[in-house]
Scaffold this active site. Structure first.
Site, PDB file in Angstrom:
ATOM      1  N   GLN A 251      -0.644 -25.586 -62.286  1.00  0.00           N
ATOM      2  CA  GLN A 251       0.073 -25.199 -61.116  1.00  0.00           C
ATOM      3  C   GLN A 251       0.079 -26.177 -60.279  1.00  0.00           C
ATOM      4  OE1 GLN A 251       1.918 -22.355 -60.763  1.00  0.00           O
ATOM      5  NE2 GLN A 251       1.705 -22.414 -63.126  1.00  0.00           N
ATOM      6  N   HIS A 254       3.091 -28.574 -59.636  1.00  0.00           N
ATOM      7  CA  HIS A 254       4.329 -28.273 -58.931  1.00  0.00           C
ATOM      8  C   HIS A 254       4.750 -29.384 -57.953  1.00  0.00           C
ATOM      9  CE1 HIS A 254       6.275 -24.612 -60.083  1.00  0.00           C
ATOM     10  NE2 HIS A 254       5.227 -24.308 -60.480  1.00  0.00           N
ATOM     11  N   GLU A 319      -0.363 -16.721 -54.168  1.00  0.00           N
ATOM     12  CA  GLU A 319       0.960 -16.476 -55.016  1.00  0.00           C
ATOM     13  C   GLU A 319       0.628 -15.971 -56.287  1.00  0.00           C
ATOM     14  OE1 GLU A 319       3.181 -19.751 -55.645  1.00  0.00           O
ATOM     15  OE2 GLU A 319       4.804 -18.616 -56.780  1.00  0.00           O
ATOM     16  N   HIS A 320      -0.278 -16.843 -56.887  1.00  0.00           N
ATOM     17  CA  HIS A 320      -0.628 -16.537 -58.494  1.00  0.00           C
ATOM     18  C   HIS A 320      -2.020 -16.276 -58.144  1.00  0.00           C
ATOM     19  CE1 HIS A 320       2.811 -19.388 -59.011  1.00  0.00           C
ATOM     20  NE2 HIS A 320       3.229 -18.200 -59.609  1.00  0.00           N
ATOM     21  N   ASP A 353       5.804 -17.738 -64.953  1.00  0.00           N
ATOM     22  CA  ASP A 353       6.674 -18.680 -64.342  1.00  0.00           C
ATOM     23  C   ASP A 353       7.930 -18.811 -65.274  1.00  0.00           C
ATOM     24  OD1 ASP A 353       5.442 -19.303 -62.236  1.00  0.00           O
ATOM     25  OD2 ASP A 353       4.675 -21.399 -63.018  1.00  0.00           O
ATOM     26  N   HIS A 413      21.453  11.762 -25.166  1.00  0.00           N
ATOM     27  CA  HIS A 413      20.848  12.333 -26.598  1.00  0.00           C
ATOM     28  C   HIS A 413      20.875  13.887 -26.525  1.00  0.00           C
ATOM     29  CE1 HIS A 413      20.054   8.034 -27.101  1.00  0.00           C
ATOM     30  NE2 HIS A 413      19.490   8.347 -28.298  1.00  0.00           N
TER      31      HIS A 413
END
Ligand code: NAD
Length: 431
Positions: A251, A254, A319-320, A353, A413
């Site tokens: 990862q 990336h 995230e992961h 992914d 109202h």
């Protein structure tokens, strides 16, 4: 008490980067707002050296991209898309419309309505991330969105064939070869050549994520899905150094701003994994990017036990989260902040992914505290309605409403309620 063997970049350093990105995006959005297509074209030339009269790909261009792929590539994309579509359909079918009588004569309900137009960003600066096309375009189509627009940047000077094929095979209605802030802005704000969408979705680099964030309100967004993050939770029973290091670097490649964190109860595994990371960084073809990410953002934390790992992992809200311990289900039962969990050594983030069927567009920068990842529900509005079936029910609710309006000082109202009490209950309300 946990201790850090390796720390990532300081909070100040991260904040400074964010400020620079925010300022760049602000300036570019204002320019596109003012000058539309002209600004989009200039920015595409400036950032991507990519110039065309129209950034929309024609049917012939799309077919030419598909034709460059070999039959196995096509079958692989089809397999991945089938998995994503199947799981998205199951998730959509779990979203039931509701209609229920909550009081005698009072009917409340909600309906799930797909949005009319979605803009799906597919990242492609450093790698042609075709998987993002399955994740957003297919999911939007399964949700029932009639107009699905998709943009991806040029890759090495031209549309990336695999991305374009995946966008088309996923069922996109309009495909543009346009990247970064200019793509997100064109879809979100709209220009003469791209009609605006109702929601912007999909992952991207820090500029893309920030552009979506700044456009939120004017247009919907799925979530803050910026540079990839991964957290590997491991112990000596569920994992070894080779697996842990592989999953960290898988990862980190990336981008240079992608944090990869190891959280473990074993000092021995921590030390061995750090050595293994160094060994793999000698041979990984994407080592230049992964090395920068690991040096700047990599972290190694040693905790006392599983309970402390849960506490730290929830704080990181990654995230992961890849769990390779003796009892991965403990983390499923106890963790509350994560984009997606990968339980046990047999699966891994790359499966998610690329192919397994869960969505890979996931929250970053601690957004996992308040949202999960992209799914059909993000393309669907849950809209309520109500009906009152009897005079008695209208008068009963009207009396409560009348008194509550008086408490708030809302005369108008109150009168909306009073008139119902008089008309359907045939009595006066003294407010
Ligand atoms: P990208 O398509 O997101 O960005 C490329 C575009 O950025 C270019 O087209 C260019 O227009 C623009 N750009 C580059 N430098 C710029 C600058 N200095 N100023 C303004 N604009 C600039 O592709 P990428 O860069 O390869 O990034 C993909 C990102 O997506 C990675 O960070 C990856 O981690 C992330 N990602 C996140 C998730 C998630 O769910 N969170 C999933 C997959 C990928």
């Amino acid at each position: 008490m946990a201790h850090w063997i390796k720390r990532g970049a300081s909070a100040e350093a991260k904040a400074e980067t964010s400020r620079q990105v925010r300022d760049t995006v602000e300036e570019i959005l204002a320019d596109i707002e003012a000058r539309g297509d002209d600004a989009v074209r200039e920015l595409s030339i400036r950032f991507d050296q990519w110039d065309r009269d129209s950034y929309r790909l024609t049917d012939d261009e799309i077919q030419a991209c598909i034709d460059t792929l070999n039959p196995q590539d096509i079958r692989d994309i089809e397999f991945a898309q089938t998995q994503v579509r199947n799981f998205a359909r199951i998730q959509r079918d779990s979203m039931k419309d509701v209609e229920v009588e909550t009081l005698p004569g009072v009917v409340l309900g909600h309906r799930h309505l797909p949005l009319n137009a979605a803009g799906c960003y597919v990242p492609g600066g450093k790698y042609p991330l075709l998987a993002s096309a399955h994740m957003s375009v297919i999911t939007a189509k399964v949700a029932g969105v009639p107009r699905v627009v998709t943009c991806a940047p040029p890759f090495q000077g031209k549309p990336a064939p695999a991305i374009v094929a995946a966008q088309a095979m996923a069922g996109a209605d309009e495909i543009y070869c346009l990247g970064g802030i200019q793509a997100v802005a064109a879809m979100g704000i709209g220009t003469r050549s791209i009609a605006p969408v109702d929601i912007l979705v999909g992952p991207g680099n820090a500029f893309v994520a920030e552009a979506k964030r700044q456009l939120f309100g004017r247009v919907g967004i799925d979530l803050f899905a910026g540079p990839t993050e991964t957290l590997v939770i491991a112990d000596e029973i569920g994992c070894d150094a080779e697996l842990a290091a592989t999953d960290l670097l898988g990862q980190a490649e990336h981008g240079p701003d992608s944090p990869a964190v190891l959280l473990t109860t074993s000092e021995k595994l921590a030390r061995e994994t750090m050595a293994e990371v160094e060994r793999l960084l000698e041979i990984l073809p994407t080592r230049d990017i992964a090395r920068r990410a690991w040096d700047a953002f990599g972290e190694v934390i040693v905790a006392e036990d599983d309970a402390e790992m849960v506490r730290i992992a929830d704080e990181i809200a990654s995230e992961h989260v890849q769990v390779m311990t003796a009892d991965p289900d403990y983390f499923l039962a106890h963790m509350t902040n994560y984009g997606a969990l990968f339980l046990g050594a047999r699966t891994n983030v790359s499966f998610g992914d690329k192919v397994i069927g869960t969505n890979h567009t996931l929250p970053t920068k601690k957004a996992a505290r308040y949202t999960g990842g992209l799914w059909v529900g993000k393309f669907i509005k849950t809209c309520t309605y109500q009906r009152v079936l009897t005079d008695e029910a209208s008068a009963l609710v009207g009396e409560y409403c009348s008194r509550l309006c008086a408490l708030e000082g809302f005369a108008g109202h109150g009168e909306q309620a009073n008139i119902r009490v008089r008309r359907y209950g045939h009595r006066d309300v003294p407010y």
